[in-house]
Design a protein around this motif. Structure first.
Motif, PDB file in Angstrom:
ATOM      1  N   CYS A  60     -14.548 -13.734  -7.931  1.00 52.53           N
ATOM      2  CA  CYS A  60     -13.680 -14.910  -7.811  1.00 52.53           C
ATOM      3  C   CYS A  60     -14.478 -16.193  -8.023  1.00 52.53           C
ATOM      4  CB  CYS A  60     -13.025 -14.921  -6.427  1.00 52.53           C
ATOM      5  SG  CYS A  60     -11.975 -16.362  -6.116  1.00 52.53           S
ATOM      6  N   LEU A  61     -15.668 -16.254  -7.443  1.00 52.68           N
ATOM      7  CA  LEU A  61     -16.521 -17.437  -7.585  1.00 52.68           C
ATOM      8  C   LEU A  61     -16.881 -17.683  -9.050  1.00 52.68           C
ATOM      9  CD1 LEU A  61     -18.237 -19.697  -6.280  1.00 52.68           C
ATOM     10  CD2 LEU A  61     -20.103 -18.013  -6.099  1.00 52.68           C
ATOM     11  N   THR A  62     -17.224 -16.622  -9.759  1.00 57.32           N
ATOM     12  CA  THR A  62     -17.558 -16.749 -11.178  1.00 57.32           C
ATOM     13  C   THR A  62     -16.361 -17.257 -11.982  1.00 57.32           C
ATOM     14  OG1 THR A  62     -19.196 -14.973 -11.046  1.00 57.32           O
ATOM     15  CG2 THR A  62     -18.317 -15.482 -13.239  1.00 57.32           C
ATOM     16  N   LYS A  63     -15.198 -16.706 -11.686  1.00 54.68           N
ATOM     17  CA  LYS A  63     -13.967 -17.143 -12.358  1.00 54.68           C
ATOM     18  C   LYS A  63     -13.700 -18.622 -12.071  1.00 54.68           C
ATOM     19  CE  LYS A  63      -9.036 -15.948 -12.631  1.00 54.68           C
ATOM     20  NZ  LYS A  63      -7.964 -15.070 -12.097  1.00 54.68           N
ATOM     21  N   PHE A  64     -13.902 -19.027 -10.834  1.00 55.12           N
ATOM     22  CA  PHE A  64     -13.697 -20.412 -10.415  1.00 55.12           C
ATOM     23  C   PHE A  64     -14.659 -21.347 -11.149  1.00 55.12           C
ATOM     24  CE2 PHE A  64     -14.700 -23.652  -6.930  1.00 55.12           C
ATOM     25  CZ  PHE A  64     -13.631 -24.466  -7.225  1.00 55.12           C
ATOM     26  N   LYS A  65     -15.943 -21.012 -11.140  1.00 58.35           N
ATOM     27  CA  LYS A  65     -16.942 -21.866 -11.782  1.00 58.35           C
ATOM     28  C   LYS A  65     -16.705 -21.981 -13.288  1.00 58.35           C
ATOM     29  CE  LYS A  65     -21.253 -21.461 -10.360  1.00 58.35           C
ATOM     30  NZ  LYS A  65     -22.545 -20.889  -9.896  1.00 58.35           N
ATOM     31  N   LYS A  73      -7.290 -26.376 -15.945  1.00 55.20           N
ATOM     32  CA  LYS A  73      -6.527 -26.598 -14.710  1.00 55.20           C
ATOM     33  C   LYS A  73      -5.731 -25.368 -14.289  1.00 55.20           C
ATOM     34  CE  LYS A  73      -6.055 -31.633 -14.885  1.00 55.20           C
ATOM     35  NZ  LYS A  73      -5.109 -32.772 -14.829  1.00 55.20           N
ATOM     36  N   ALA A  74      -5.142 -24.685 -15.251  1.00 57.49           N
ATOM     37  CA  ALA A  74      -4.367 -23.484 -14.920  1.00 57.49           C
ATOM     38  C   ALA A  74      -5.283 -22.404 -14.354  1.00 57.49           C
ATOM     39  CB  ALA A  74      -3.634 -22.968 -16.156  1.00 57.49           C
ATOM     40  N   GLY A  75      -6.471 -22.258 -14.941  1.00 54.63           N
ATOM     41  CA  GLY A  75      -7.436 -21.274 -14.450  1.00 54.63           C
ATOM     42  C   GLY A  75      -7.939 -21.620 -13.066  1.00 54.63           C
ATOM     43  N   ILE A  76      -8.174 -22.903 -12.820  1.00 53.77           N
ATOM     44  CA  ILE A  76      -8.615 -23.354 -11.496  1.00 53.77           C
ATOM     45  C   ILE A  76      -7.526 -23.076 -10.459  1.00 53.77           C
ATOM     46  CG2 ILE A  76      -9.195 -25.385 -10.104  1.00 53.77           C
ATOM     47  CD1 ILE A  76     -10.488 -26.565 -12.677  1.00 53.77           C
ATOM     48  N   LYS A  77      -6.316 -23.446 -10.792  1.00 54.39           N
ATOM     49  CA  LYS A  77      -5.184 -23.274  -9.868  1.00 54.39           C
ATOM     50  C   LYS A  77      -4.980 -21.804  -9.504  1.00 54.39           C
ATOM     51  CE  LYS A  77      -0.296 -24.642  -9.556  1.00 54.39           C
ATOM     52  NZ  LYS A  77       0.820 -25.266 -10.305  1.00 54.39           N
ATOM     53  N   SER A  78      -5.281 -20.913 -10.446  1.00 60.77           N
ATOM     54  CA  SER A  78      -5.029 -19.489 -10.217  1.00 60.77           C
ATOM     55  C   SER A  78      -5.934 -18.870  -9.154  1.00 60.77           C
ATOM     56  CB  SER A  78      -5.184 -18.705 -11.526  1.00 60.77           C
ATOM     57  OG  SER A  78      -6.544 -18.627 -11.921  1.00 60.77           O
ATOM     58  N   VAL A  79      -7.051 -19.524  -8.833  1.00 64.40           N
ATOM     59  CA  VAL A  79      -7.948 -18.950  -7.820  1.00 64.40           C
ATOM     60  C   VAL A  79      -7.688 -19.530  -6.423  1.00 64.40           C
ATOM     61  CG1 VAL A  79      -9.765 -18.444  -9.491  1.00 64.40           C
ATOM     62  CG2 VAL A  79      -9.838 -20.595  -8.228  1.00 64.40           C
ATOM     63  N   PHE A  80      -6.684 -20.381  -6.297  1.00 64.97           N
ATOM     64  CA  PHE A  80      -6.337 -20.954  -4.992  1.00 64.97           C
ATOM     65  C   PHE A  80      -5.167 -20.199  -4.374  1.00 64.97           C
ATOM     66  CE2 PHE A  80      -8.872 -24.385  -6.584  1.00 64.97           C
ATOM     67  CZ  PHE A  80      -9.342 -25.050  -5.465  1.00 64.97           C
ATOM     68  N   ASN A  81      -5.192 -20.112  -3.050  1.00 67.48           N
ATOM     69  CA  ASN A  81      -4.077 -19.545  -2.300  1.00 67.48           C
ATOM     70  C   ASN A  81      -3.288 -20.697  -1.675  1.00 67.48           C
ATOM     71  OD1 ASN A  81      -2.758 -17.107  -0.964  1.00 67.48           O
ATOM     72  ND2 ASN A  81      -3.286 -18.351   0.814  1.00 67.48           N
ATOM     73  N   PHE A  82      -1.992 -20.616  -1.777  1.00 60.33           N
ATOM     74  CA  PHE A  82      -1.138 -21.684  -1.233  1.00 60.33           C
ATOM     75  C   PHE A  82      -0.207 -21.139  -0.169  1.00 60.33           C
ATOM     76  CE2 PHE A  82      -2.340 -22.956  -5.534  1.00 60.33           C
ATOM     77  CZ  PHE A  82      -2.825 -24.230  -5.322  1.00 60.33           C
ATOM     78  N   PRO A  83       0.115 -21.979   0.835  1.00 60.95           N
ATOM     79  CA  PRO A  83      -0.352 -23.354   1.026  1.00 60.95           C
ATOM     80  C   PRO A  83      -1.844 -23.398   1.335  1.00 60.95           C
ATOM     81  CG  PRO A  83       0.935 -22.635   2.924  1.00 60.95           C
ATOM     82  CD  PRO A  83       1.046 -21.550   1.905  1.00 60.95           C
ATOM     83  N   LEU A  84      -2.496 -24.463   0.882  1.00 61.86           N
ATOM     84  CA  LEU A  84      -3.945 -24.630   0.971  1.00 61.86           C
ATOM     85  C   LEU A  84      -4.288 -25.592   2.105  1.00 61.86           C
ATOM     86  CD1 LEU A  84      -6.785 -24.239  -0.509  1.00 61.86           C
ATOM     87  CD2 LEU A  84      -6.225 -26.384  -1.690  1.00 61.86           C
ATOM     88  N   THR A 188      -7.212  -9.573  -2.926  1.00 61.38           N
ATOM     89  CA  THR A 188      -7.872 -10.420  -3.921  1.00 61.38           C
ATOM     90  C   THR A 188      -8.461 -11.655  -3.245  1.00 61.38           C
ATOM     91  OG1 THR A 188      -6.281  -9.716  -5.604  1.00 61.38           O
ATOM     92  CG2 THR A 188      -7.543 -11.715  -6.067  1.00 61.38           C
ATOM     93  N   TYR A 189      -9.688 -12.027  -3.632  1.00 64.83           N
ATOM     94  CA  TYR A 189     -10.282 -13.228  -3.054  1.00 64.83           C
ATOM     95  C   TYR A 189      -9.717 -14.474  -3.721  1.00 64.83           C
ATOM     96  CZ  TYR A 189     -13.416 -11.524   0.444  1.00 64.83           C
ATOM     97  OH  TYR A 189     -13.895 -10.996   1.612  1.00 64.83           O
ATOM     98  N   LYS A 190      -9.396 -15.438  -2.855  1.00 66.12           N
ATOM     99  CA  LYS A 190      -8.842 -16.725  -3.287  1.00 66.12           C
ATOM    100  C   LYS A 190      -9.508 -17.825  -2.464  1.00 66.12           C
ATOM    101  CE  LYS A 190      -5.095 -15.345  -5.823  1.00 66.12           C
ATOM    102  NZ  LYS A 190      -4.630 -15.905  -7.106  1.00 66.12           N
ATOM    103  N   ILE A 191      -9.397 -19.049  -2.949  1.00 69.52           N
ATOM    104  CA  ILE A 191      -9.834 -20.194  -2.148  1.00 69.52           C
ATOM    105  C   ILE A 191      -8.702 -20.527  -1.194  1.00 69.52           C
ATOM    106  CG2 ILE A 191     -10.468 -22.633  -2.188  1.00 69.52           C
ATOM    107  CD1 ILE A 191     -11.670 -22.103  -4.991  1.00 69.52           C
ATOM    108  N   ILE A 192      -8.999 -20.472   0.101  1.00 72.28           N
ATOM    109  CA  ILE A 192      -7.951 -20.686   1.103  1.00 72.28           C
ATOM    110  C   ILE A 192      -8.073 -22.036   1.798  1.00 72.28           C
ATOM    111  CG2 ILE A 192      -7.531 -18.223   1.472  1.00 72.28           C
ATOM    112  CD1 ILE A 192      -9.266 -18.385   3.970  1.00 72.28           C
ATOM    113  N   SER A 193      -9.197 -22.733   1.573  1.00 73.17           N
ATOM    114  CA  SER A 193      -9.303 -24.091   2.121  1.00 73.17           C
ATOM    115  C   SER A 193     -10.280 -24.929   1.308  1.00 73.17           C
ATOM    116  CB  SER A 193      -9.735 -24.076   3.593  1.00 73.17           C
ATOM    117  OG  SER A 193     -11.137 -23.955   3.717  1.00 73.17           O
TER     118      SER A 193
END
Length: 201
Positions: A60-65, A73-84, A188-193
């Protein structure tokens, strides 16, 4: 012994030897002769349970970076979990002695682009892409910090939280920081905060 008897004796002896050899070479009934079998390694199916949390996090980190580097922007948004969660990190004494309400920092997926440029500043973009091992940390599952305990509530039970944190000097000479916490949500790992010293909202 006469020559007739000698010949008879030798013939009988030869018959006995051939009979004995024939018995040893007989295959048991209904049994096929042994065949050589080629051993082929079959590929094993890999499931999520066989992949460790750290490996999933690093994927997930590699995908994010990569998405940040490409300014996708679409790729960045896809690694976030909402609500954030976007409040600054709070300490245990703050949650007890103040009016901090975690729900106040939550942003919806539809709000993400509104705050995008505030999160991904020029400095932050550069630092995220250049981040190294020293910028990463694993949060103890038994943490007593309310901030992380609150985040654990949206993650898969028993999974591990990981954090990317950067401290840096701004152009005005003031030191600041930001961070992202990654959690496992539905396998799946996501950015949660996301946090920084002041509120995003």
């Amino acid at each position: 012994m006469s020559w007739v008897k000698k010949i008879s004796y030798h013939i009988a002896l030869l018959l006995l030897v051939q009979t004995a050899l024939g018995c040893n070479n007989k295959q048991p009934q209904n049994q096929e002769p042994a065949r050589s079998v080629a051993v082929v390694d079959k590929p094993r199916a890999v499931n999520d349970n066989s992949v460790g949390d750290e490996e999933l996090f690093r994927n997930c980190l590699t995908k994010f970076k990569n998405a940040v580097k490409a300014q996708n922007k679409a790729g960045i948004k896809s690694v976030f979990n909402f609500p954030l969660q976007t409040l600054p990190q709070w300490a245990n004494d703050e949650i007890k002695n103040s009016t901090i309400r975690p729900q106040d920092g939550m942003i919806k997926q539809t709000e993400f682009l509104t705050y995008f440029n505030d999160i991904f500043t020029k400095d932050a973009t550069k630092l995220i892409v250049a981040s190294k091992e020293d910028d990463l940390s694993e949060i103890e599952k038994s943490t007593s910090e309310n901030y992380y305990i609150t985040l654990q509530q949206v993650t898969d039970k028993g999974s591990t939280l990981f954090e990317l944190q950067k401290q840096y000097m701004q152009d005005n000479g003031q030191e600041t920081s930001f961070g992202f916490v990654f959690g496992k949500v539905r396998g799946t790992y996501k950015i949660i905060s996301y946090y920084r010293p002041w509120p995003l909202k």
